[in-house]
Design an enzyme around this catalytic site. Structure first.
Site, PDB file in Angstrom:
ATOM      1  N   GLU A  17       9.558  -9.382 -21.635  1.00 16.64           N
ATOM      2  CA  GLU A  17       9.136 -10.606 -20.945  1.00 16.64           C
ATOM      3  C   GLU A  17       9.873 -10.762 -19.622  1.00 16.64           C
ATOM      4  O   GLU A  17       9.277 -11.049 -18.575  1.00 16.64           O
ATOM      5  CB  GLU A  17       9.411 -11.828 -21.825  1.00 16.64           C
TER       6      GLU A  17
ATOM      7  N   ASN B  70       5.963 -15.465 -24.099  1.00 16.18           N
ATOM      8  CA  ASN B  70       5.805 -15.335 -22.646  1.00 16.18           C
ATOM      9  C   ASN B  70       6.295 -16.546 -21.864  1.00 16.18           C
ATOM     10  O   ASN B  70       5.983 -16.695 -20.679  1.00 16.18           O
ATOM     11  CB  ASN B  70       4.346 -15.038 -22.285  1.00 16.18           C
TER      12      ASN B  70
ATOM     13  N   ASP C 290      13.949  -6.334 -27.848  1.00 16.81           N
ATOM     14  CA  ASP C 290      13.220  -5.581 -26.829  1.00 16.81           C
ATOM     15  C   ASP C 290      12.008  -6.353 -26.311  1.00 16.81           C
ATOM     16  O   ASP C 290      11.648  -6.214 -25.142  1.00 16.81           O
ATOM     17  CB  ASP C 290      12.778  -4.234 -27.396  1.00 16.81           C
TER      18      ASP C 290
END
Length: 536
Positions: free
Chosen positions: A203, A174, A198
């Site tokens: 994110e 993240n 993906d």
């Protein structure tokens, strides 16, 4: 060529052969002098101006060799001592693009500079082409070669096209999402590029959408909120394990192809499904929302991460043999525009008419108030025991499943394909899964129904009295028990684009064309491919 006035027309040299070269606002074309106009097209070699990567002055190698070694040629390069090179997109097999170069020689420096200047002026008029990009690289995804892929295959063509890039190599999960939400100065860029799989795209999606809603004071926790579309396009350089989103929007998982789509400034709108639990926002989805079979696979695979990608195969076999089913109720609001159906065998392609169709704009607030009443606002209610409940916002095609979970799902029509697989025998379910890998209709089973919907809700039969963490461990058993015995567990888990949701009762709403990718959809056929112009 006849419909647009010529901007330039000259006789130049190409590989010791004189050619007539023409440029207008849409096409760069050339043909050998003396080539008959009555056979075939007047200009056998044509390149769309919008697919020119770059034009620059070039040092003529043959002229240099002649000056140094007094090399004799059929057409003395001294008569054409100045050269410029046109780099352009060339289509190859399986939707792959390559960057080809063709070099033309001119008799004077002034003529050479004029061709470079005028052609670049036409490129500068293409406002869709990005000039500055924010690039995030995930060095850990897939085979952990994202940085290498970018530096060796992508960065060189970005530099050739004159694109400025700011590169951030992510250091944690993240990282890209958080940077986009709070720190990135998005006004400096024309787009955001993710180098990864993906998960990395997810994110970028969550960070960019959250930032856009925050800037416009939109509360993402409201299920009925009308989200503001993102102004920046997202580019995907595939460097993950499956790269489903890239495959479904470009037709191949090839980094150079994706880079060229970014350079020419392609723009593909995409739907995004927002997922809520009551008044709590959970996640966004652009590919697969799955409950039951696919949720169980991902939940089980999380305990086997040490196996790498092989964990999905092992968990898939285990989940299939377990053959679990779950009780619940699905309420959905079907699409009423009448422009497509999941079984109409009309796949989404570049320039898709279904996605370009102007959907009716009706106030759906009253429709959301009482979804459980079938007669209220067109809502439908389906209850029972399900092996799998899937919502495919795109086809979800990938190399393992070339047609995907829903072959006719569309990228930007404001709907998702809701696939309900009821309780059936293990053999019947296997037949259904097998059709994901061939051309047979995977929905042609009495236990499978599919609907094209704008919204849907799911409520499990039993309330969530235990945590999903406990459920992921599975029932505790003493000794051995048959692995393939069917059983009814209280809950499965929802998997949302590869992530497990922490709630089973969810509300899903499709946000039409919320984002745009640097893509154009899968081209129906490889048009515009030309022979190698440098071939003798």
């Amino acid at each position: 060529m006849e419909n647009q006035p010529e901007l330039l027309s000259s006789r130049l040299l190409l590989k010791h052969r004189q050619v007539e070269v023409v440029l207008n606002r849409g096409v760069f074309a050339w043909k050998e002098i003396g080539e008959s106009k009555t056979t075939g097209t007047a200009y056998r070699n044509t390149v769309q101006v919008c697919e020119i990567v770059a034009v620059c002055e070039t040092e003529d190698e043959d002229a240099t060799q002649t000056r140094g070694h007094q090399k004799k040629t059929k057409q003395p390069p001294q008569l054409f001592p100045y050269a410029f090179t046109v780099s352009f997109v060339r289509r190859t097999q399986r939707h792959r693009w390559r960057c080809s170069d063709v070099t033309f020689r001119c008799a004077s420096r002034g003529l050479c500079e004029q061709w470079i200047r005028v052609t670049n002026e036409q490129l500068s008029l293409l406002t869709s082409r990005p000039k500055s990009l924010l690039v995030y690289i995930n060095p850990f995804g897939g085979k952990q070669c994202g940085k290498q892929i970018y530096e060796q295959k992508v960065a060189p063509v970005f530099r050739r096209a004159g694109i400025f890039t700011s590169v951030i190599v992510t250091e944690r999960a993240n990282h890209a999402r958080d940077h986009l939400k709070t720190e990135a100065n998005l006004d400096e860029y024309d787009g955001v590029v993710c180098v990864g799989g993906d998960g990395m795209f997810s994110e970028i999606l969550h960070g960019l959408v959250a930032r856009t809603q925050s800037d416009h004071n939109v509360d993402q926790n409201q299920p009925d909120a009308e989200l503001v579309p993102c102004s920046l396009r997202i580019g995907i350089i595939p460097a993950g394990s499956t790269d489903c989103i890239c495959f479904a929007t470009v037709g191949t998982n090839d980094p150079l192809t994706s880079a060229l789509h970014i350079i020419v400034g392609d723009s593909q709108p995409m739907d995004v499904s927002s997922v809520h639990h009551n008044e709590i926002f959970l996640r966004y989805s652009v590919s697969l929302l799955g409950y039951g079979f696919y949720g169980d696979i991902l939940t089980d695979s999380e305990t086997k991460r040490w196996l790498g990608p092989a964990r999905y195969d092992l968990s898939g076999v285990k989940t299939f043999l377990s053959h679990n089913h779950y009780e619940g109720t699905v309420s959905f609001l079907a699409s009423e525009d009448g422009v497509g159906h999941p079984r109409d065998e009309l796949p989404c392609r570049s320039g898709c008419r279904v996605c370009q169709h102007k959907h009716s704009s009706k106030n759906e607030q009253s429709e959301m108030e009482k979804p459980a009443e079938e007669s209220s606002g067109g809502w439908n209610v389906v209850g029972g025991k399900f092996i799998a409940i899937n919502a495919a916002t795109m086809s979800c095609a990938c190399p393992r499943s070339p047609k995907g979970l829903s072959p006719s799902a569309h990228l930007a029509d404001g709907t998702t394909d809701l696939i309900l697989v009821r309780k059936c025998s293990q053999l019947d379910f296997f037949r259904h899964l097998l059709r994901h890998t061939n051309k047979d209709d995977q929905f042609d089973h009495p236990f499978v129904e599919v609907h094209r919907v704008k919204k849907f809700h799911f409520q499990p039969l039993h309330r969530e009295l235990v945590s999903l963490d406990d459920l992921s461990e599975g029932p505790k058993k003493a000794g051995f028990s048959p692995i393939c015995s069917a059983q009814t567990r209280p809950h499965s888990s929802w998997v949302c684009d590869g992530e497990i949701l922490q709630h089973t009762a969810i509300q899903v709403s499709v946000q039409r064309q919320l984002i745009r990718l640097f893509a154009r959809g899968i081209e129906e056929q490889q048009q515009g491919a030309i022979e190698d112009p440098c071939a003798p």
